[in-house]
Design an enzyme around this catalytic site. Structure first.
Site, PDB file in Angstrom:
ATOM      1  N   SER A 124      57.403  85.021  52.053  1.00  0.00           N
ATOM      2  CA  SER A 124      57.120  84.538  50.711  1.00  0.00           C
ATOM      3  C   SER A 124      56.797  83.047  50.651  1.00  0.00           C
ATOM      4  CB  SER A 124      58.316  84.846  49.805  1.00  0.00           C
ATOM      5  OG  SER A 124      59.490  84.185  50.269  1.00  0.00           O
ATOM      6  N   LYS A 155      59.330  74.484  48.759  1.00  0.00           N
ATOM      7  CA  LYS A 155      59.084  75.805  48.175  1.00  0.00           C
ATOM      8  C   LYS A 155      59.714  75.888  46.786  1.00  0.00           C
ATOM      9  CE  LYS A 155      59.670  80.712  49.431  1.00  0.00           C
ATOM     10  NZ  LYS A 155      60.368  81.602  50.364  1.00  0.00           N
ATOM     11  N   SER A 207      60.592  85.088  55.583  1.00  0.00           N
ATOM     12  CA  SER A 207      59.745  84.344  54.639  1.00  0.00           C
ATOM     13  C   SER A 207      59.251  82.991  55.137  1.00  0.00           C
ATOM     14  CB  SER A 207      60.477  84.159  53.311  1.00  0.00           C
ATOM     15  OG  SER A 207      60.536  85.385  52.636  1.00  0.00           O
TER      16      SER A 207
END
Length: 608
Positions: free
Chosen positions: A281, A205, A305
């Site tokens: 996210s 990420k 997330s």
């Protein structure tokens, strides 16, 4: 002045008086021009604070944080009472060699059934290729890491030309991938791969450092104020096991959103339905794993997330206990609610990557005193007996408070299957003060985010953020020091409630999200959107994992009537990763036949 309301001291709260209160969020849903106007207003000196003050009063935040006496002392980061040892587990040496830990986790996985893996026509349903499938393919010379790398590179390059675009990675270097794959291929040719993870492709990420890629946090400027000199601790651990890192995955800007909407780099699409959000996210990591491009990915989880996008994309997402993995080298390395965790297509792959990345930071070892990490023993019949003794805590009114009954019905069916097949007992629990928990989490993550971003905002970078991030920042800016302290007093109360529940239940079970993947409004693609009702549904069940630092995992268990994935969440005791992984593995087996191939799927290992 009105008289302040006083909360009953937590140990004197009578649970029989607790009534479930459905979450009611009062905030406008805005996209396009209306969102831009709203941001202008909330950022204006006087009118902005009036709007925020009104919204906080509407949502009873002022009443709770400023007009209520909370008798408990603040808890500024999770504090866990000592825990009993988990049954039928294998204890790993946190200080030992990484490769030995991964080897130990591998040794206690279920038997690897080779024949059915390679005769695809005999499989009753869709099945993802697992890490052990890749390892077998490399060792048997069916394919090489370099052959797989070429296929991944071509797909990623193609994605940029899709209509609509499907931006999975923010930073990607084809030559770097080829170089890593070539090194792995050579190790296999010489007969000495570094571990079972050698040659396995993973995405990182964009808020976790992965040298030499910049860490932008999906902003336009973060890499300008923060340079990347080396890998984050978790990334260096998987790299030393031979993992091939394909680049930095797309995400909701700065992790401040639950949908994965990103007007800067493009909004990642859900592999099960391209007109739907992935969830956020960690949108890119979940989509990459769900579409078959990566065996696993590393994400961060400060407010669901990892679990939200994993659930919406139909894959497995593990949020570890706070402090079980090091967050050093990530954008969230100073918070008290975030962890770095794993997204993978199967529970066994999550276990293998978890084995590689676990290991507390030196300071967490001192203040949290984590017990040695454990893996479930899934290799013996004793595992089934251990499952039978598990008590699953279910707060029915909360469990059923979902957007569509498809979600609660599918999750309920799984609990019935666990009871029928393994003898797991589901017991009724009550979790008091859920709305207080949500407010405490929002103030905690918001204040900590604001604290880390303040110097850049003062420096003029704040106006370069997307409109929905700026809306969140305006809210976070309105929190006071006393709000933050009140939130930490609430954290202690909510921790007490959960520790009492864990005296009678081993695991708390909930749907992972209160709704399946929401539609992407076309008007939200250019300038983003703010929709707190959707956020409320997506975050409904995930807060305890973050505010209290508890381990939690989401497992895909079925689909709604529109064919969108549904996830079941297991929340464990502090340091209880092995228990939730054991139960997750059993659930995965019970639901295996119903698993469907995503609309957008790449059969990367099947090189033709």
């Amino acid at each position: 002045m009105g008289k302040k309301k006083a909360m009953v001291p937590v140990e004197k709260l009578d649970l029989s008086t607790v009534k479930y209160e459905p979450e009611v969020i009062k905030a406008p849903h805005l996209t396009g021009l209306m969102l831009k106007l709203f941001v202008r207003m909330v950022e204006a000196p006087v009118i902005g604070s009036l709007i925020m003050s009104f919204l906080k009063k509407q949502n009873k935040m002022v009443e709770l944080l400023q007009d209520t006496v909370i008798p408990e002392a603040p808890m500024f980061k999770p504090e866990f009472p000592p825990q009993d040892a988990e049954p039928s587990v294998v204890t790993a040496d946190e200080e030992g060699k990484l490769e030995d830990r991964v080897e130990l986790a591998l040794k206690y996985l279920p038997h690897y059934d080779l024949p059915s893996c390679w005769s695809g026509d005999l499989l009753p349903s869709f099945r993802y290729w697992k890490i052990r499938d890749y390892a077998h393919a490399y060792r048997s010379k069916i394919v090489t890491p370099s052959m797989v790398a070429e296929k991944i590179i071509s797909v990623i390059e193609e994605c940029n030309y899709h209509k609509p675009p499907t931006p999975l990675l923010i930073s990607f270097d084809a030559e770097d991938i080829r170089k890593q794959a070539e090194a792995s291929k050579k190790r296999f040719e010489e007969g000495n791969p570094l571990s079972i993870l050698d040659g396995i492709f993973m995405a990182i990420k964009d808020d976790i450092d992965c040298y030499p890629h910049p860490s932008k946090g999906a902003t336009t400027w973060m890499h300008e104020v923060r340079s990347v000199e080396k890998d984050a601790v978790c990334v260096s651990r998987v790299r030393s096991c031979g993992v091939i890192l394909i680049g930095k995955a797309n995400m909701h800007e700065l992790g401040m959103g639950t949908t994965g909407n990103n007007p800067i780099y493009g909004t990642t699409r859900n592999p099960h339905a391209m007109d739907r959000y992935t969830g956020g996210s960690s949108s890119g990591p979940a989509a990459l794993v769900a579409s078959g491009l990566c065996s696993a990915a590393l994400g961060t989880d400060g407010g669901g997330s990892i679990r939200i996008p994993s659930s919406l994309c139909g894959v497995v997402g593990l949020k570890t206990t706070y402090g079980r993995t090091s967050v050093e080298g990530s954008l969230c390395d100073s918070g008290t609610v975030e962890i770095i965790g794993t997204i993978a297509s199967t529970v066994e792959d999550v276990i293998l990557v978890y084995a590689a990345i676990l290991g507390s930071s030196p300071e967490d070892r001192i203040c949290l005193r984590p017990p040695p990490p454990c893996f479930p023993d899934l290799s013996s019949l004793e595992n089934a007996n251990t499952l039978g003794s598990l008590r699953l805590g279910k707060y029915t009114e909360w469990f059923n408070d979902v957007h569509s009954t498809d979600i609660s019905d599918v999750c309920e069916d799984v609990l019935n299957l666990l009871s029928k097949n393994h003898g797991c007992e589901t017991i009724e629990i009550v979790i008091p003060e859920l709305n207080e928990m949500r407010t405490a989490h929002l103030v905690s993550i918001g204040s900590e985010t604001m604290c880390s971003l303040n110097p850049d905002c003062v420096d003029g970078k704040g106006v370069k953020l997307t409109y929905d991030t700026r809306t969140s920042m305006a809210l976070f800016r309105s929190f006071t020091a006393s709000d933050y302290v009140a939130a930490q007093c609430l954290r202690r109360r909510v921790m007490h409630h959960h520790m009492e529940i864990f005296k009678k239940a081993d695991v708390i079970v909930t749907p992972t999200t209160g709704m399946t993947a929401p539609k992407i409004p076309p008007s939200a693609l250019k300038d983003g959107e703010t929709d707190m009702q959707v956020t409320g549904y997506l975050m409904r069940f995930i807060i305890a994992g973050n505010l209290l630092g508890l381990p939690a995992i989401t497992i895909p268990v079925g689909y709604d009537k529109q064919g969108l994935p549904i996830g079941l969440q297991l929340i464990g005791r502090p340091w209880g990763e092995a228990t939730i992984l054991r139960l997750a593995s059993a659930i995965e087996e019970l639901c295996a036949k119903s698993r469907k191939k995503p609309t957008s799927f790449y059969d990367i290992l099947n090189i033709k």
